[in-house]
Design a protein around this motif. Structure first.
Motif, mmCIF file in Angstrom:
data_model
loop_
_atom_site.group_PDB
_atom_site.id
_atom_site.type_symbol
_atom_site.label_atom_id
_atom_site.label_comp_id
_atom_site.label_asym_id
_atom_site.label_seq_id
_atom_site.Cartn_x
_atom_site.Cartn_y
_atom_site.Cartn_z
ATOM 1 N N PRO A 91 0.846 -1.210 0.000
ATOM 2 C CA PRO A 91 0.000 0.000 0.000
ATOM 3 C C PRO A 91 0.875 1.252 0.000
ATOM 4 O O PRO A 91 1.868 1.322 0.729
ATOM 5 C CB PRO A 91 -0.766 -0.099 1.327
ATOM 6 N N ARG A 92 0.502 2.214 -0.852
ATOM 7 C CA ARG A 92 1.307 3.426 -0.982
ATOM 8 C C ARG A 92 0.517 4.639 -0.498
ATOM 9 O O ARG A 92 -0.703 4.673 -0.631
ATOM 10 C CB ARG A 92 1.671 3.645 -2.451
ATOM 11 N N PRO A 93 1.259 5.645 0.009
ATOM 12 C CA PRO A 93 0.561 6.864 0.449
ATOM 13 C C PRO A 93 -0.252 7.503 -0.684
ATOM 14 O O PRO A 93 -1.290 8.098 -0.426
ATOM 15 C CB PRO A 93 1.681 7.801 0.905
ATOM 16 N N SER A 192 -10.946 1.756 -8.116
ATOM 17 C CA SER A 192 -9.893 0.822 -8.494
ATOM 18 C C SER A 192 -8.529 1.495 -8.566
ATOM 19 O O SER A 192 -8.406 2.615 -9.068
ATOM 20 C CB SER A 192 -10.214 0.192 -9.855
ATOM 21 N N ASN A 193 -7.542 0.785 -8.064
ATOM 22 C CA ASN A 193 -6.149 1.133 -8.316
ATOM 23 C C ASN A 193 -5.591 -0.024 -9.138
ATOM 24 O O ASN A 193 -4.980 -0.941 -8.602
ATOM 25 C CB ASN A 193 -5.384 1.292 -7.008
ATOM 26 N N PRO A 194 -5.839 0.007 -10.454
ATOM 27 C CA PRO A 194 -5.422 -1.145 -11.267
ATOM 28 C C PRO A 194 -3.927 -1.073 -11.577
ATOM 29 O O PRO A 194 -3.300 -0.048 -11.309
ATOM 30 C CB PRO A 194 -6.241 -0.938 -12.544
ATOM 31 N N PRO A 195 -3.376 -2.118 -12.144
ATOM 32 C CA PRO A 195 -1.995 -2.005 -12.635
ATOM 33 C C PRO A 195 -1.978 -0.944 -13.740
ATOM 34 O O PRO A 195 -2.845 -0.974 -14.610
ATOM 35 C CB PRO A 195 -1.717 -3.388 -13.230
ATOM 36 N N TYR A 196 -1.030 -0.012 -13.689
ATOM 37 C CA TYR A 196 -1.063 1.041 -14.718
ATOM 38 C C TYR A 196 0.304 1.444 -15.270
ATOM 39 O O TYR A 196 0.432 2.436 -15.964
ATOM 40 C CB TYR A 196 -1.818 2.279 -14.224
ATOM 41 N N LEU A 197 1.339 0.675 -14.960
ATOM 42 C CA LEU A 197 2.655 1.046 -15.497
ATOM 43 C C LEU A 197 2.786 0.607 -16.953
ATOM 44 O O LEU A 197 2.233 -0.413 -17.371
ATOM 45 C CB LEU A 197 3.773 0.437 -14.655
ATOM 46 N N ALA A 216 0.526 -6.766 -10.548
ATOM 47 C CA ALA A 216 -0.097 -5.627 -9.862
ATOM 48 C C ALA A 216 0.392 -4.298 -10.420
ATOM 49 O O ALA A 216 -0.132 -3.242 -10.071
ATOM 50 C CB ALA A 216 0.204 -5.685 -8.367
ATOM 51 N N LEU A 217 1.395 -4.353 -11.285
ATOM 52 C CA LEU A 217 2.033 -3.120 -11.768
ATOM 53 C C LEU A 217 1.765 -2.846 -13.246
ATOM 54 O O LEU A 217 1.509 -1.714 -13.642
ATOM 55 C CB LEU A 217 3.553 -3.226 -11.585
ATOM 56 N N TYR A 218 1.813 -3.895 -14.059
ATOM 57 C CA TYR A 218 1.872 -3.711 -15.512
ATOM 58 C C TYR A 218 0.480 -3.564 -16.129
ATOM 59 O O TYR A 218 -0.341 -4.476 -16.049
ATOM 60 C CB TYR A 218 2.618 -4.894 -16.134
ATOM 61 N N PHE A 246 -10.658 6.181 -10.171
ATOM 62 C CA PHE A 246 -9.425 5.419 -10.355
ATOM 63 C C PHE A 246 -8.224 6.121 -9.740
ATOM 64 O O PHE A 246 -8.126 7.350 -9.793
ATOM 65 C CB PHE A 246 -9.084 5.315 -11.844
ATOM 66 N N GLU A 247 -7.266 5.312 -9.279
ATOM 67 C CA GLU A 247 -5.906 5.841 -9.140
ATOM 68 C C GLU A 247 -5.268 5.761 -10.517
ATOM 69 O O GLU A 247 -5.497 4.803 -11.267
ATOM 70 C CB GLU A 247 -5.091 5.010 -8.144
ATOM 71 N N ILE A 248 -4.461 6.766 -10.842
ATOM 72 C CA ILE A 248 -3.792 6.791 -12.152
ATOM 73 C C ILE A 248 -2.319 7.156 -11.979
ATOM 74 O O ILE A 248 -1.921 7.719 -10.949
ATOM 75 C CB ILE A 248 -4.457 7.823 -13.112
#
Ligand code: GLN
Length: 286
Positions: A91-93, A192-197, A216-218, A246-248
């Motif tokens: 989990p990230r801030p 959602s905080n999907p994988p978004y890198l 979880a990242l890609y 969304f988180e982006i």
């Protein structure tokens, strides 16, 4: 070895680590049970060999670039503790900004039906369930490695979250939310905080992040795969005036706003994280 001697030993092992004082404190607190106060008051207190070995081993892994959070086995998010380890995203801030914006938009004074997609550790679902206790919260996670963390974090935090194991890319999953031929469960928020890198970002990961699950990242070549599918597929479930949020990645605001608009969302908005980057995007299905 005494508290002071261990502290000096950890200093030398961690000397190249950017936040070494903080990391040392966490290792001593969590692996040796020495609090910050005790360190100052009882510097000559003798430590057991097992405690010293645990801290030294942890510090060596940390110095080799392994994430502190995985060494500790837990991390704090929104004031609550979440169990973490290899196989689940830490989990990230940044994600607290997503939770703040979601709570601000939903309001605390009425019950909501909330669905968290790509739930991972469950930090979003658990926090929303605790902060909005009248609400019904559902969480979907595919990864067999992450799912046990999700289940444990829901349990340990005493949160009421209903769990579903499955792939958000698979439309058949929506059937789990159907209550009749025409009707789904009342969902007025999909978060959602999907994988978004992107491909490029995956090649330039900070060393610590390389230990986190790629799943979880890609987010596909351009990082946007999950936004496209979630906005198109899962909007089906949203009640009128429902919120999708969304988180982006900080560079993705324009693309995600367009995806939302193309899928019929209006009143599109963005929000910043604590460092000032655009970290949240969302809209309503009127
Ligand atoms: N914020 C994470 C990172 O930059 C990415 C998390 C995600 O893809 N959802 O490492």
């Amino acid at each position: 070895m005494t508290v002071n001697e261990l502290s000096a030993r950890l200093d030398s092992i961690l000397r190249e680590v950017p936040d070494k004082d903080f990391d040392k404190m966490c290792l001593m607190e969590d692996l040796c049970g020495v609090t910050r106060e005790q360190m100052a008051i009882y510097p000559d207190k003798k430590l057991s060999e097992a405690a010293v070995n645990a801290a030294v081993k942890g510090a060596r892994r940390r110095a080799a670039g392994y994430p502190l959070q995985y060494i500790l086995g837990k991390w704090e998010f929104y004031g609550r503790s979440f169990k973490v380890g290899e196989g689940v995203l830490i989990p990230r801030p940044d994600t607290e900004a997503l939770v703040d914006e979601t709570i601000a938009r939903l309001g605390r004074n009425k019950p909501h039906g909330i669905l968290d997609l790509c739930s991972g550790s469950g930090c979003i679902a658990v926090t929303l369930a605790k902060e909005l206790p009248e609400s019904s919260v559902y969480a979907v996670e595919l990864s067999p490695e992450a799912f046990p963390y999700l289940a444990e974090n829901v349990r340990a935090n005493g949160a009421e979250v209903k769990l579903l194991k499955g792939d958000v890319m698979n439309g058949a999953l929506l059937e789990n939310f159907r209550i009749s031929e025409e009707e789904y469960l009342d969902i007025d928020c999909i978060v959602s905080n999907p994988p978004y890198l992107t491909d490029r970002e995956m090649e330039e990961l900070q060393q610590e992040v390389t230990f986190e699950p790629e799943t979880a990242l890609y987010g596909g070549t351009d990082g946007l795969k999950f936004y496209r599918v979630i906005a198109c597929l899962w909007k089906e479930l949203l009640k009128k005036d429902g919120l999708m949020i969304f988180e982006i990645g900080t560079e993705q605001a324009e693309d995600v706003k367009k995806i939302l608009t193309d899928n019929g969302f209006t009143d599109i908005f963005t929000a910043n994280d604590a460092t000032g980057g655009i970290r949240v995007a969302g809209g309503y299905l009127r």
